[in-house]
Design a protein around this motif. Sequence first.
Motif, short mmCIF file in Angstrom:
data_model
loop_
_atom_site.label_atom_id
_atom_site.label_comp_id
_atom_site.label_asym_id
_atom_site.label_seq_id
_atom_site.Cartn_x
_atom_site.Cartn_y
_atom_site.Cartn_z
N ASP A 114 34.67 39.50 50.04
CA ASP A 114 33.80 40.45 49.35
C ASP A 114 32.47 40.60 50.07
OD1 ASP A 114 32.23 38.26 48.61
OD2 ASP A 114 33.14 38.10 46.62
N ASN A 142 29.81 32.23 45.86
CA ASN A 142 30.94 32.57 46.74
C ASN A 142 30.55 32.66 48.21
OD1 ASN A 142 33.72 32.99 46.97
ND2 ASN A 142 33.50 35.20 47.05
N TRP A 147 36.94 32.39 46.66
CA TRP A 147 37.90 33.34 46.13
C TRP A 147 37.77 34.66 46.89
CZ3 TRP A 147 33.80 31.31 43.28
CH2 TRP A 147 32.74 32.17 43.00
N ALA A 149 38.98 38.91 47.03
CA ALA A 149 39.24 40.01 46.11
C ALA A 149 40.60 40.62 46.40
CB ALA A 149 38.15 41.06 46.22
N ASN A 181 39.24 42.65 34.77
CA ASN A 181 39.36 41.93 36.03
C ASN A 181 39.26 42.86 37.24
OD1 ASN A 181 39.57 39.78 37.75
ND2 ASN A 181 41.65 39.20 37.14
N ARG A 207 36.73 38.70 34.69
CA ARG A 207 37.32 37.86 35.74
C ARG A 207 38.29 36.84 35.14
NH1 ARG A 207 34.16 33.92 40.03
NH2 ARG A 207 36.03 32.87 40.78
N TYR A 215 40.20 38.97 40.71
CA TYR A 215 39.87 37.57 40.96
C TYR A 215 40.61 36.62 40.01
CZ TYR A 215 35.85 38.94 43.84
OH TYR A 215 35.04 39.46 44.81
N SER A 218 37.31 30.95 37.68
CA SER A 218 36.40 30.16 38.49
C SER A 218 36.27 28.75 37.93
CB SER A 218 35.01 30.83 38.54
OG SER A 218 34.43 30.87 37.26
#
Length: 367
Positions: A114, A142, A147, A149, A181, A207, A215, A218
Amino acid sequence: MNKTPFTVLGGTVLAFASTGASAQEMTLYGEIDASVAYVSDVGGRAQYRAGSGLIDGSFWGLQGKEDLGGGNAAVFRLERGFSVTSGESVDDHPFYVGLASERFGALTLGRQYDTMHDYFAPYVLTGGTGGTTFAHPFDNDNANNSWLASNAVKVASATYGGFSAGAMYAFSNTAGRFAQNRAYGFGAHFDGGPFNAGVAWMHLDGRGESPLGAYDTSVLPGAGLVPTEVAVQREDMIGAGMSYVLGDVTLGAAWSRSIRSGMSEAEGGGPLPSGAFSNYEVNAVWQATPALSLAGMYAYTGASSANAAHWHQGAVQAVYQLSKRTDVYSEAVYQRASSGALAMINTCDASGGRNQLLVAAGVRHHF
C-alpha cells in the motif's frame, strides 16, 4: 527490501515475439535469510530460536516486462515468501500485472503493497536497512508491510522535477457491501538529491470483517494488553518522513499515526476500546567501509486509549558483505513498555513484563 536480480542461464531471459517487433524480459530473483536469536523474555522465560527472514524475509520472485513501443510496456511481478527453517509458505509478497509508461507512470492490479509502504516506509529503518525486528510496536503503521492489500488497483506517476505521487484503491469484493473491508490512500515523494521526503495516508473500512476484502485482521493489544486478532470498523494511517545524506552517513526522521475505531475481537466479536498510536523515530545508517554498514534507531510509540500505554525502542545493526550477493549480520533490539503494558518486539511473542531484548546473528544470500 533490497532485491538483486539473478541472471538466468548466464543472463536475463529475453523471449522475442514471433513478429520480432517486441521483446519480453523476465527475471528470477530472491533472497534467503536465516538467523539464530536470543530473546530475553517470552511469556516470562528466555527463548533461544532459529529463525527465517529476520531482516527482509526469505522469498523468490519472477518479474517481467514486455516492450509495447513508444516507451510503454506491460509489466508483472509474482513473489512468494517462505520460511527457511520450517519450509512453510508465507503470503506476504505481491502479485500484480499492469501497464507502465516512461512518460506517465504505471497502473497495476493485484495483491500489492500500500501507499504507507511505498511513500513512508523508506524513512524508517524497518522499511529498509533494519528490517523486520525494527518495526514499531505491532507494526501499527504497516511500515514493515505486515499486511498487503488484496483486490488493489494502484497508480504511480513518473517523476517530474523530483516529485512523484501515487494512489491505491482496494475493493471489498462483497456483493451489496461495497464499503466492507475496502481501503484507499495516496502518497507523494520528493527526491532532491541528498534530501528526500515522503508522505502517505491510508483509509480502511471494515478491516477483517469479510474474508473477500482488502485486508486481514490486525494484531493489537486487547483486554489486559495481551495481543489479539481484531477487526476494525474504521482505520486511518498517516505518515511523513525525510532523510539527508552527509557523505557516508544517511540521517532520517519520521512520524506516523494510526487511528482505529469500532474494534472487536476477531473470534467472538467482543468489543474493544478504540485507540490510536503515534510513532516518532530518528535513525542513521553509516557506510563505514565498502563492505561494512552500521545502523541504529530510536523510536517512541504512544497509545491513545483507556490504558494510555507507551513503548520505547532502540536498535542497532551491523551488516558485512562477504561478496556481492552474500552478507552476514548481527543486531540487537530493546523495547521497554510503560507500567501495565507488555513489551513485544516484532517477530517475537509478548514478554511477561515491560522489557524485552532480542540479540541475533544471521546470513543472507541474494540471487
